[in-house]
Design a protein around this motif. Sequence first.
Motif, PDB file in Angstrom:
ATOM      1  N   UNK A 129      -8.006 -24.423 -31.878  1.00 38.30           N
ATOM      2  CA  UNK A 129      -6.547 -24.363 -31.909  1.00 38.30           C
ATOM      3  C   UNK A 129      -6.055 -24.602 -33.332  1.00 38.30           C
ATOM      4  N   UNK A 130      -5.079 -23.788 -33.766  1.00 26.99           N
ATOM      5  CA  UNK A 130      -4.377 -24.036 -35.032  1.00 26.99           C
ATOM      6  C   UNK A 130      -2.891 -24.111 -34.707  1.00 26.99           C
ATOM      7  N   UNK A 131      -2.298 -25.283 -34.890  1.00 25.06           N
ATOM      8  CA  UNK A 131      -0.882 -25.492 -34.602  1.00 25.06           C
ATOM      9  C   UNK A 131      -0.108 -25.515 -35.912  1.00 25.06           C
ATOM     10  N   UNK A 132       0.913 -24.658 -36.018  1.00 26.14           N
ATOM     11  CA  UNK A 132       1.668 -24.512 -37.267  1.00 26.14           C
ATOM     12  C   UNK A 132       3.140 -24.844 -37.026  1.00 26.14           C
ATOM     13  N   UNK A 133       3.703 -25.675 -37.873  1.00 26.59           N
ATOM     14  CA  UNK A 133       5.137 -25.955 -37.822  1.00 26.59           C
ATOM     15  C   UNK A 133       5.607 -26.375 -39.206  1.00 26.59           C
ATOM     16  N   UNK A 134       6.875 -26.122 -39.493  1.00 25.73           N
ATOM     17  CA  UNK A 134       7.403 -26.465 -40.816  1.00 25.73           C
ATOM     18  C   UNK A 134       7.960 -27.876 -40.875  1.00 25.73           C
ATOM     19  N   UNK A 135       8.046 -28.553 -39.704  1.00 26.67           N
ATOM     20  CA  UNK A 135       8.597 -29.905 -39.662  1.00 26.67           C
ATOM     21  C   UNK A 135       7.484 -30.946 -39.667  1.00 26.67           C
ATOM     22  N   UNK A 136       7.789 -32.113 -40.237  1.00 26.28           N
ATOM     23  CA  UNK A 136       6.805 -33.190 -40.330  1.00 26.28           C
ATOM     24  C   UNK A 136       6.388 -33.736 -38.970  1.00 26.28           C
ATOM     25  N   UNK A 137       7.202 -33.510 -37.934  1.00 26.08           N
ATOM     26  CA  UNK A 137       6.895 -34.050 -36.604  1.00 26.08           C
ATOM     27  C   UNK A 137       5.510 -33.630 -36.140  1.00 26.08           C
ATOM     28  N   UNK A 138       5.052 -32.470 -36.594  1.00 23.06           N
ATOM     29  CA  UNK A 138       3.741 -31.961 -36.176  1.00 23.06           C
ATOM     30  C   UNK A 138       2.627 -32.913 -36.573  1.00 23.06           C
ATOM     31  N   UNK A 139       2.773 -33.575 -37.734  1.00 27.19           N
ATOM     32  CA  UNK A 139       1.701 -34.435 -38.229  1.00 27.19           C
ATOM     33  C   UNK A 139       1.890 -35.904 -37.854  1.00 27.19           C
ATOM     34  N   UNK A 140       2.914 -36.204 -37.036  1.00 24.28           N
ATOM     35  CA  UNK A 140       3.154 -37.586 -36.625  1.00 24.28           C
ATOM     36  C   UNK A 140       2.365 -37.976 -35.389  1.00 24.28           C
ATOM     37  N   UNK A 141       1.697 -37.023 -34.778  1.00 21.34           N
ATOM     38  CA  UNK A 141       0.939 -37.285 -33.550  1.00 21.34           C
ATOM     39  C   UNK A 141      -0.325 -38.081 -33.865  1.00 21.34           C
ATOM     40  N   UNK A 142      -0.532 -39.162 -33.156  1.00 25.25           N
ATOM     41  CA  UNK A 142      -1.724 -40.000 -33.335  1.00 25.25           C
ATOM     42  C   UNK A 142      -2.630 -39.825 -32.127  1.00 25.25           C
ATOM     43  N   UNK A 143      -3.794 -39.206 -32.293  1.00 22.75           N
ATOM     44  CA  UNK A 143      -4.698 -38.957 -31.157  1.00 22.75           C
ATOM     45  C   UNK A 143      -5.097 -40.226 -30.421  1.00 22.75           C
ATOM     46  N   UNK A 144      -5.115 -41.375 -31.122  1.00 25.65           N
ATOM     47  CA  UNK A 144      -5.538 -42.618 -30.486  1.00 25.65           C
ATOM     48  C   UNK A 144      -4.579 -43.013 -29.359  1.00 25.65           C
ATOM     49  N   UNK A 145      -3.301 -42.614 -29.504  1.00 25.90           N
ATOM     50  CA  UNK A 145      -2.305 -42.987 -28.509  1.00 25.90           C
ATOM     51  C   UNK A 145      -2.057 -41.880 -27.488  1.00 25.90           C
ATOM     52  N   UNK A 146      -2.855 -40.833 -27.540  1.00 28.70           N
ATOM     53  CA  UNK A 146      -2.636 -39.692 -26.653  1.00 28.70           C
ATOM     54  C   UNK A 146      -3.170 -39.965 -25.259  1.00 28.70           C
ATOM     55  N   UNK A 147      -2.404 -39.540 -24.252  1.00 32.08           N
ATOM     56  CA  UNK A 147      -2.878 -39.666 -22.871  1.00 32.08           C
ATOM     57  C   UNK A 147      -4.019 -38.695 -22.584  1.00 32.08           C
ATOM     58  N   UNK A 187       3.171 -30.102 -31.037  1.00 34.86           N
ATOM     59  CA  UNK A 187       1.920 -29.484 -30.582  1.00 34.86           C
ATOM     60  C   UNK A 187       1.570 -29.800 -29.134  1.00 34.86           C
ATOM     61  N   UNK A 188       2.575 -30.043 -28.298  1.00 31.66           N
ATOM     62  CA  UNK A 188       2.315 -30.302 -26.878  1.00 31.66           C
ATOM     63  C   UNK A 188       1.735 -29.065 -26.191  1.00 31.66           C
ATOM     64  N   UNK A 189       2.308 -27.904 -26.481  1.00 34.19           N
ATOM     65  CA  UNK A 189       1.812 -26.653 -25.908  1.00 34.19           C
ATOM     66  C   UNK A 189       0.393 -26.375 -26.394  1.00 34.19           C
ATOM     67  N   UNK A 190       0.164 -26.600 -27.683  1.00 37.31           N
ATOM     68  CA  UNK A 190      -1.176 -26.400 -28.261  1.00 37.31           C
ATOM     69  C   UNK A 190      -2.209 -27.274 -27.554  1.00 37.31           C
ATOM     70  N   UNK A 191      -1.835 -28.522 -27.332  1.00 35.35           N
ATOM     71  CA  UNK A 191      -2.782 -29.465 -26.722  1.00 35.35           C
ATOM     72  C   UNK A 191      -3.040 -29.104 -25.258  1.00 35.35           C
TER      73      UNK A 191
END
Length: 284
Positions: free
Chosen positions: A35-53, A19-23
């Motif tokens: 924004x609604x970001x859709x993907x079939x891979x689990x990587x989409x839900x591994x993003x932690x907002x606390x660690x986001x720049x 979801x880099x493009x989405x963000x």
Amino acid sequence: DDPKENAEMVFVDLGAGKALFSRLIYEMTQRNVEIIAVDREDALLNYDPKNSKLGLRNSMDVGSAQKQKVAENCEHCPATKATLKTEIFSYGNAAFTRILADVVDLNINALRNRGKAVVVAKHLCGHATDMALSRCISSSLKHAEGAKGLTVEIICIAPCCHQKMRWHNYSNQKFLESLGLGGKKMFTSLVNLIQLSRHQNLKKFEYRKWKGLKDFDFDTIKGLGRCSRRILEEGRLRLLREQGFHAELVSYADESITPDNLVIIAERVQSLQGKKSGDSHSEK
């Protein structure tokens, strides 16, 4: 900039990955557009907002799910035929939703009770582009039949990885057949030419693999590959036009940066007509 228009608009990013493009879109709109970001891979839900720049708040906003079942674990969502994971975060004035689902199962209308969707995709491999166009057309047809929900108004999709495409998944077989290019064998030749045209040069084993290549120099092969891609994208454009969209193919980057430098841009014709009548009305 209009808050009312922002409230109606939703960006749907298909094949969003992490979801880099989405963000990026979310930040460019100052977090005022959903924004609604859709993907079939689990990587989409591994993003932690606390660690986001980007400095996004880590707060789950399950209450704004708008009649969707939303949870961190697997739940059934009416927007798809499949079991998926959905997370909604409230970072700014608008929600940022991440959905784990396959594009082929997605019902865009059911993502929200109302609103206008801008469907974007930066990296939809192979026939995933055709699946996405099918979902967008389905949304538009349902709206025309009086269905409520999210309506696709604008499409902005950059196709890629044509070598992964298969004849039975291509969205406008009729168009290729009308050119005498129909069927699995001919389609495979087209996508092979596209793949070869991405190379800087061809090695001997590649010439041996396809005997017909020995009759052409590499510049000719590159040209044939570009023509092949243009033909496949033209079929997609014509499908959209037949289904009520104004559609164009645009180059968004130099070929030296990426050979996948074309993007399909389409807008629902009824939406365009509404704008024109609104403009003429305001002039009066």
